[in-house]
Design an enzyme around this catalytic site. Structure first.
Site, PDB file in Angstrom:
ATOM      1  N   GLU A 158     -42.151 -85.985 -26.748  1.00  0.00           N
ATOM      2  CA  GLU A 158     -42.011 -84.814 -28.151  1.00  0.00           C
ATOM      3  C   GLU A 158     -41.519 -83.474 -27.695  1.00  0.00           C
ATOM      4  O   GLU A 158     -41.459 -82.891 -26.509  1.00  0.00           O
ATOM      5  CB  GLU A 158     -43.671 -84.825 -27.992  1.00  0.00           C
ATOM      6  N   GLU A 201     -51.182 -86.411 -25.446  1.00  0.00           N
ATOM      7  CA  GLU A 201     -51.259 -84.441 -25.061  1.00  0.00           C
ATOM      8  C   GLU A 201     -53.326 -85.219 -25.084  1.00  0.00           C
ATOM      9  O   GLU A 201     -54.115 -84.427 -25.084  1.00  0.00           O
ATOM     10  CB  GLU A 201     -51.201 -84.029 -25.861  1.00  0.00           C
TER      11      GLU A 201
END
Length: 799
Positions: free
Chosen positions: A489, A413
């Site tokens: 994720e 991220e």
């Protein structure tokens, strides 16, 4: 007092040679530790200086300024005293001249400066990485003492979760008799091909301090797990070149999660007539591929990742790595049906990878949570320019022989995914991974897939990984050429063991008095979703290759959604499928019902002890792999239902949402696809507390001073039914050959110390951790509940 370690390089036989082999000495005992360089205590490494506490909001109280708002964040890094400096010292002697010596740190948190005899021998800032320091020039080899000092410094605002503090992974002194020796990370063993009952194995190695012009030879023997020699080879080099040979193993036993077969390569280095070094390296024979046609294949068979993300702390033990604790984690996950771990968001320990090899758990080995752009003020952004390539190099060289690792992860991220410069950075880091290890793909967790497509960042991921963003799966799949997607994720569902909220609403960021989350598994975060959403996507789109759920276990820090000052004292996560004590939440059985295809699952929730709720709606859920079931309350049917697509949650769960509570029992009868009765589960109302039930996971442990015994303590009624709301204060004493190590109840709001021998039950349960001594005999755990005047004990044998 000074503590001495005498290291003798004694002669030994090395598989038919008379060489004196390499000596690996673990420096574990008799370290002196100080936070202020004034008061010192003796500790054992691995060591986490912060886990003893105390918990305090001041340790990680952070001001967060946004658009027209200001928030005070709390609990983000576990509210433990990990920030600041710490120093470790010990002494040792070397009683003979050695040709080469290096210290190998598997991880030290953080910014390690290593001094030998008062001189700076090496420095490594990234606390999650292994590093090596050549200490040969600094050693006293005349029999006098050598002083080793390690200085660490953890900056504030340098982590988004609890990082731990100290020399929290093993330290090893590696020594050889000759300067010319095998590189400790030089071996590289790969499976080139498996076909027609044979495995073609490429074996590479390199040496250090070789003399140019000298003819060196490397003998290679491959042994199976019974010690039988199954292949041999050899190679020569002139002191500056590398060794390489290709060997064939017939009828190979392949590595997989179901059959974690390992081999051992034994290397013997010679400089003519004399054997000068020897090294052993474990490896596995297996093939992997990621293709548009078949997705992910292991050993030629398509399979999906049933993975979990895992932070590196071990609950009440903190980050100090321990073999037994890691085995416990991996086994519980495998029993649930998991086959993979993502080491989020950091480089793994060698011990964890060795255990994933031997127990059969695939791994996505991650490197960084951040690159050059800032996530936290003093994070990896300060190191990126100088250190990223060094850290990637150490990660790969240290771990590339582990068969469990099936892909490398370069990012999580990161904001660089938004711009073209970030795409170039991704290209460069992927190229470095490929140069060091051409056999594995590179991935990363992208949480802005549209931006990553536009910038070009996504195209340089060999395995496109999406964090959440189910709504972007179709678009990303369409635009990328890969032909598959990975849920790198997923979920971020939140729950607390034993807590049930009424009504059983589903939605993001739901808050409750007491700062707990509902065990109905219907609550999640504003950026995430429920397990059911991920499974629907995976079943309806055959180009997905699985997922890594956030997270397998609860971890210290990130108490979302209770991470603001008004919700203190929340100090650990609610994301885990298993709680911080290692006790499964209800969600464990939801995943088990979907992932574990070897055994049936039949789990019913909630508990059925609700004084004051008589006549009120109390929904009953069933997590099972069976398609249908019937619920009975005190013998009266509440209906037989079948899984269906009518609502978000009824495809993978069975739910009776209009049940009214009455004391007694609930019974669920499950039926198979043919309508035959397949099993039943009964949950009863608990009576008054009557006894303490002590359940050790192992009754015999090793007398090595490191082994652990985990004992679950439950308060039950006279019939053995758990008292689900019991919060009694318990006290613990240990007698005999062992000691009390830690205790944890899984309550994310508890400020009780993990290392004090007393703690309250959380929903009737907690877990006590005992540690063996080096003496073989018996230790006894005694537990006392003063409130109810109840005592219990259990014996653990150490051998």
């Amino acid at each position: 007092m000074k503590h001495l370690l005498t290291i003798a390089l004694l002669a030994a036989t090395a598989l038919g040679s008379t060489a004196q082999p390499t000596r690996d000495i673990y420096l574990s005992d008799n370290w002196q530790f100080s936070r202020d360089m004034k008061s010192w205590q003796t500790v054992t490494v691995p060591h986490d200086w912060a886990i003893a506490g105390p918990f305090d909001v001041k340790h990680d109280r952070q001001k967060e300024v946004g658009n027209n708002s200001e928030k005070i964040r709390t609990g983000r890094t576990g509210s433990l005293p990990w920030i600041g400096e710490g120093t470790y010292r010990r002494t040792f002697t070397v009683d003979r001249q050695c040709g080469h010596a290096e210290l190998i740190f598997d991880g030290a948190m953080a910014d390690a400066h290593v001094y030998v005899n008062g001189k700076l021998a090496g420095h490594w800032p990234y606390g999650y990485n292994a590093f090596r320091i050549d200490v040969t020039p600094y050693l006293n080899t005349d029999g006098s003492e050598n002083a080793l000092e390690v200085r660490l410094n953890n900056k504030p605002l340098s982590s988004r979760w609890y990082p731990g503090a100290g020399i929290y992974r093993p330290v090893k002194l590696h020594m050889t008799r000759e300067a010319a020796s095998l590189d400790t990370w030089g071996a590289y063993i790969t499976t080139e091909k498996v076909k027609d009952g044979e495995a073609i194995i490429s074996v590479r190695h390199k040496m250090v301090e070789g003399k140019k012009g000298t003819a060196y030879s490397l003998a290679i023997k491959v042994l199976d797990n019974k010690g039988n020699i199954v292949a041999t080879g050899s190679s020569t080099a002139d002191g500056v070149g590398d060794f390489h040979d290709v060997v064939t193993v017939t009828s190979p036993n392949l590595w997989s999660p179901e059959t974690p077969n390992l081999y051992k390569a034994v290397f013997t280095l010679s400089d003519g007539n004399t054997d000068i070094d020897r090294q052993e390296v474990k490896f596995g024979i297996r093939t992997i591929s990621f293709t548009k046609e078949n997705g992910f294949m292991l050993n030629g068979k398509r399979r999906e990742f049933k993975g979990v993300c895992m932070h590196h702390d071990l609950g009440p033990l903190g980050t100090a790595v321990n073999k037994t604790a890691l085995i416990r984690q991996i086994k519980k996950l495998k029993e649930m049906g998991a086959n993979a771990i993502r080491t989020s968001h950091n480089m793994p320990s060698t011990m964890q990878m060795e255990l994933c090899d031997s127990l059969g758990m695939m791994v996505m080995a991650e490197s960084f949570d951040a690159w050059k752009d800032v996530k936290v003020k003093n994070g990896y952004n300060l190191l990126w320019d100088e250190w990223w390539s060094k850290d990637v190099t150490n990660l790969v060289l240290n771990h590339r022989n582990h068969p469990c690792i099936v892909m490398w992860s370069a990012s999580n991220e990161i904001s660089e995914q938004w711009h073209s410069q970030g795409a170039t950075m991704m290209k460069n880091i992927a190229q470095l991974f490929h140069r060091l290890d051409p056999t594995r793909p590179v991935t990363g967790g992208m949480n802005s897939p549209e931006a990553a497509l536009e910038s070009g960042f996504a195209y340089y991921n060999d395995v496109p990984g999406l964090n959440y963003n189910l709504g972007s799966y179709d678009t990303t799949y369409t635009y990328l050429p890969h032909g598959f997607l990975l849920g790198s994720e997923t979920a971020s569902t939140v729950s607390s063991r034993g807590e049930y909220m009424f009504p059983d609403n589903e939605g993001p960021h739901i808050y409750h008095e007491g700062s707990q989350c509902s065990g109905y598994d219907t609550e999640y975060c504003w950026w995430s979703n429920l397990p059911d959403d991920d499974w629907k996507m995976q079943e309806d789109r055959d180009w997905t290759i699985g997922e890594f759920v956030w997270t397998g276990y609860d971890y210290l820090g990130e108490p979302t959604p209770y991470d603001e000052i008004g919700y203190w004292p929340s100090r650990s996560s609610y994301f885990g499928i298993i709680d911080l004590a290692g006790l499964p939440k209800d969600r464990y059985y939801l995943y088990r019902s979907h992932w574990n295809t070897d055994e049936h699952t039949l789990h019913v929730l909630p508990h059925w002890t609700w004084p004051g709720r008589e006549g009120k709606v109390t929904p009953v859920y069933c997590y099972t792999d069976y398609p249908s079931a019937e619920l009975f309350v005190n013998g009266k049917s509440q209906g037989r239902i079948t899984k269906n697509d009518s609502t978000r949650l009824d495809r993978f769960r069975l739910r009776w949402r209009e049940v009214k509570y009455e004391p007694g029992e609930i019974r669920v009868v499950a039926y198979d696809k043919d309508g035959n009765k397949a099993g039943e589960k009964v949950v009863k109302t608990a009576g008054r507390p009557a006894r303490l039930l002590l359940e050790p996971e192992r009754t015999v442990i090793d007398a090595d001073g490191n082994d652990l015994a985990y004992v679950t303590v439950s308060l039950v009624d006279k019939n053995g039914t758990l008292c689900p709301d019991a919060a009694d204060q318990l006290e613990f004493t240990v007698k005999g050959c062992g000691q009390f190590k830690a205790v944890c109840n899984g309550d994310a709001t508890s400020l009780e110390s993990f290392v004090s021998p007393t703690m309250k039950l959380f929903h009737g349960q907690l877990v006590v951790v005992l540690q063996s001594s080096t003496k073989a005999c018996t230790m006894t755990l005694n537990v006392k509940d003063k409130k109810n005047g109840i005592k219990a004990s259990v014996k653990i044998e150490t051998k």
